[in-house]
Design a protein around this motif. Sequence first.
Motif, mmCIF file in Angstrom:
data_model
loop_
_atom_site.group_PDB
_atom_site.id
_atom_site.type_symbol
_atom_site.label_atom_id
_atom_site.label_comp_id
_atom_site.label_asym_id
_atom_site.label_seq_id
_atom_site.Cartn_x
_atom_site.Cartn_y
_atom_site.Cartn_z
ATOM 1 N N MET A 113 0.851 -1.222 -0.036
ATOM 2 C CA MET A 113 0.062 0.010 0.024
ATOM 3 C C MET A 113 0.914 1.168 0.078
ATOM 4 O O MET A 113 1.958 1.180 0.534
ATOM 5 C CB MET A 113 -0.806 0.123 1.297
ATOM 6 C CG MET A 113 -1.971 -1.310 1.283
ATOM 7 S SD MET A 113 -2.476 -1.437 3.093
ATOM 8 C CE MET A 113 -1.183 -2.271 3.661
ATOM 9 N N VAL A 114 0.459 2.358 -0.654
ATOM 10 C CA VAL A 114 1.188 3.544 -0.624
ATOM 11 C C VAL A 114 0.142 4.752 -0.417
ATOM 12 O O VAL A 114 -0.985 4.448 -1.177
ATOM 13 C CB VAL A 114 1.872 3.845 -2.194
ATOM 14 C CG1 VAL A 114 2.494 5.076 -2.248
ATOM 15 C CG2 VAL A 114 2.798 2.693 -2.409
ATOM 16 N N GLU A 115 0.421 5.241 0.405
ATOM 17 C CA GLU A 115 -0.480 6.391 1.179
ATOM 18 C C GLU A 115 0.393 7.244 1.895
ATOM 19 O O GLU A 115 1.497 7.267 2.003
ATOM 20 C CB GLU A 115 -1.444 5.784 1.925
ATOM 21 C CG GLU A 115 -0.984 4.877 3.188
ATOM 22 C CD GLU A 115 -1.865 3.819 3.688
ATOM 23 O OE1 GLU A 115 -2.965 3.532 2.951
ATOM 24 O OE2 GLU A 115 -1.935 3.320 4.798
ATOM 25 N N THR A 116 -0.415 8.519 2.204
ATOM 26 C CA THR A 116 0.292 9.575 2.813
ATOM 27 C C THR A 116 0.664 9.100 4.167
ATOM 28 O O THR A 116 0.172 8.231 4.777
ATOM 29 C CB THR A 116 -0.372 11.021 2.830
ATOM 30 O OG1 THR A 116 -1.591 10.581 3.974
ATOM 31 C CG2 THR A 116 -0.984 11.318 1.650
ATOM 32 N N ALA A 117 1.960 9.434 4.672
ATOM 33 C CA ALA A 117 2.339 9.327 6.171
ATOM 34 C C ALA A 117 1.301 9.508 7.165
ATOM 35 O O ALA A 117 1.267 8.910 8.053
ATOM 36 C CB ALA A 117 3.652 9.769 6.390
#
Length: 127
Positions: A113-117
């Motif tokens: 998954m890639v998402e904002t921190a």
Amino acid sequence: MPDPSLPYATHLDIKFPALATIDVAALAAACTDRWYNQTLCRVNDAVVRLGVMTGEYHWHRHVADDEFFFVLDGTFLVDLEDRTVDLRRWEGLVVPRGVLHRTRAPGRAVVLMVETAAIVPTGDADE
């Protein structure tokens, strides 16, 4: 902060610094949780997370953040209000901010998954 009442093993600490080799296969193989989420690394203002899942997550949304799911192994379902997206190995999907969704894995699935921190993995508290 993860909700302790939900049955998910969510680890928001960054496990690997820049320039470290990340052995995703070894991490996934060692996982014994039914729903595991580990932040692997930070890339600019985003994080890459490893999910190893069996079963279903709850319905939720992220008001300010998009999410990207990429399946490494297994079948991963993303339920939306009007349809279900069936993702298989090497397939990905962006769930735009504000979209109500639930993820499911009928069998064991390994997902990046890639998402904002800043995202709260369980969804926004005002839901």
